[in-house]
Design an enzyme around this catalytic site. Structure first.
Site: not given
Ligand code: ADP
Length: 183
Positions: A29, A53, A102, A140
């Site tokens: 990030h 989440k 990514r 993450s």
């Protein structure tokens, strides 16, 4: 971009919003933000309240971590938002939402989100930045998995995040054991 601060209109220049969970912030990030700040006058890191989440860190904890990382950079603004991104963006007048890519696996989800956001607000464009070669495998989610099992995440997240992860998972600060004949 014109923003209201203490009743005055302030021109903030060209602003991008970087929305996400940042649970927690990683060097992946940070790399995107540092590159974006060369293109935009300001980058607003907008941390989503996304309880579905089941985040590890509270929004307050995530805000603290991102603020600490960018405390010396006045061009990075850290905020949080609830609800739709397009509603939050409308309050700021920013016209660009920034996202990182990514792998091709990110593409489909990001493509759908960007298309949905554009159908909700035709003025909002999504700008994608490719990950750097050093961080293409960093997410993450994997950071949390590895840290929970006691693996080393140093170099992939800032030290302050390493400390927070250890606190969360109640992990001891590990000292390397010398193995020798006396054991
Ligand atoms: P979200 O839950 O919205 O996907 P994340 O915090 O996981 O939020 O990610 C925010 C954005 O940052 C996403 O666009 C994601 O693809 C991107 N991102 C996350 N990790 C990296 C990385 N290592 N390199 C580049 N972009 C990344």
């Amino acid at each position: 971009m014109i923003s209201k601060m203490k009743g005055k209109d302030i021109d903030m220049g060209n602003v991008a919003i970087y929305p996400g969970s940042f649970d927690p912030i990683t060097y992946g990030h940070i790399d995107i933000i540092e590159r974006a700040i060369h293109i935009f006058d300001k980058v607003i890191v907008a941390i989503a309240h996304n309880d579905e989440k089941r985040p590890l860190f509270t929004v307050e904890e995530r805000l603290e971590m991102v603020k600490e990382v960018f405390e010396d950079n006045p061009n990075v603004i850290v905020d949080s938002f609830k609800g739709l991104l397009v509603d939050y963006v409308a309050k700021t007048n920013a016209k660009v939402s920034l996202r990182g890519l990514r792998a091709t696996s990110d593409f489909e989800y990001e493509f759908h989100m960007a298309s949905m956001n554009r159908s909700l607000n035709t003025h909002l464009d999504t700008l994608f930045m490719m990950t750097s070669k050093d961080y293409f495998f960093v997410s993450s989610r994997t950071i949390k998995e590895v840290a929970r099992l006691g693996g080393a995440v140093e170099g992939l997240v800032p030290d302050l995040v390493v400390r927070r992860l250890k606190e969360k998972f109640k992990l001891p600060v590990t000292k390397k054991k010398q193995i020798g004949w006396d054991d």
